[in-house]
Design a protein around this motif. Sequence first.
Motif, PDB file in Angstrom:
ATOM      1  N   HIS A  70       0.849  -1.190   0.000  1.00  0.00           N
ATOM      2  CA  HIS A  70       0.000   0.000   0.000  1.00  0.00           C
ATOM      3  C   HIS A  70       0.887   1.242   0.000  1.00  0.00           C
ATOM      4  CE1 HIS A  70      -3.382  -2.594   0.952  1.00  0.00           C
ATOM      5  NE2 HIS A  70      -2.598  -3.192   1.835  1.00  0.00           N
ATOM      6  N   ASN A 104      -4.134   7.053   1.773  1.00  0.00           N
ATOM      7  CA  ASN A 104      -4.818   5.883   1.236  1.00  0.00           C
ATOM      8  C   ASN A 104      -4.837   4.718   2.214  1.00  0.00           C
ATOM      9  OD1 ASN A 104      -5.088   7.173  -1.324  1.00  0.00           O
ATOM     10  ND2 ASN A 104      -2.985   6.603  -1.795  1.00  0.00           N
ATOM     11  N   TYR A 105      -3.762   4.559   2.977  1.00  0.00           N
ATOM     12  CA  TYR A 105      -3.633   3.396   3.844  1.00  0.00           C
ATOM     13  C   TYR A 105      -2.999   3.808   5.169  1.00  0.00           C
ATOM     14  CZ  TYR A 105      -3.097  -1.485   5.121  1.00  0.00           C
ATOM     15  OH  TYR A 105      -3.206  -2.691   5.752  1.00  0.00           O
ATOM     16  N   TYR A 138      -1.633   2.944   9.067  1.00  0.00           N
ATOM     17  CA  TYR A 138      -1.052   1.902   9.908  1.00  0.00           C
ATOM     18  C   TYR A 138      -0.844   2.470  11.312  1.00  0.00           C
ATOM     19  CZ  TYR A 138       1.825  -1.651  11.938  1.00  0.00           C
ATOM     20  OH  TYR A 138       2.300  -2.619  12.790  1.00  0.00           O
ATOM     21  N   TYR A 145       0.465   7.400   8.487  1.00  0.00           N
ATOM     22  CA  TYR A 145       0.356   7.163   7.050  1.00  0.00           C
ATOM     23  C   TYR A 145       1.751   7.117   6.437  1.00  0.00           C
ATOM     24  CZ  TYR A 145      -4.594   7.996   7.622  1.00  0.00           C
ATOM     25  OH  TYR A 145      -5.899   7.905   8.019  1.00  0.00           O
TER      26      TYR A 145
END
Length: 122
Positions: free
Chosen positions: A30, A38-39, A41, A45
């Motif tokens: 990702h 967008n993704y 964690y 980011y």
Amino acid sequence: MARSTDEQFLHDWVIRKVQEKYSKLYSEVHINPGGDKNYEYNGSYPDIVVVNYGQTVQIVEVETRETINNERAAKWKEMSELGVKLSLLVPKEMQKAARDICWKSGLVAKVNIGSFDVNLNI
């Protein structure tokens, strides 16, 4: 500190190239190029999040000449504490500078430093 237009282009290009390469090795890669989110964690980011069979195995931050500095080390420290391996990708000629900053910031054992090099043969 914001990157110049050229540095941002390089940053995002490297992110996409890493995604292209790592997609052959891992089940999911990702990316968050530019200011995209967008993704996520663990509340952050990272530029690249590498997942293999449902488990995050690595997060990657791509740095450019303009972003290898002591101020940026605070972000590296924060990301190194997210519970997964943090790798920095830096321009080849800036690898020593990045390593020195990591030493001074106490991050040398927590961060892997890799490099990239762009060659144009014209």
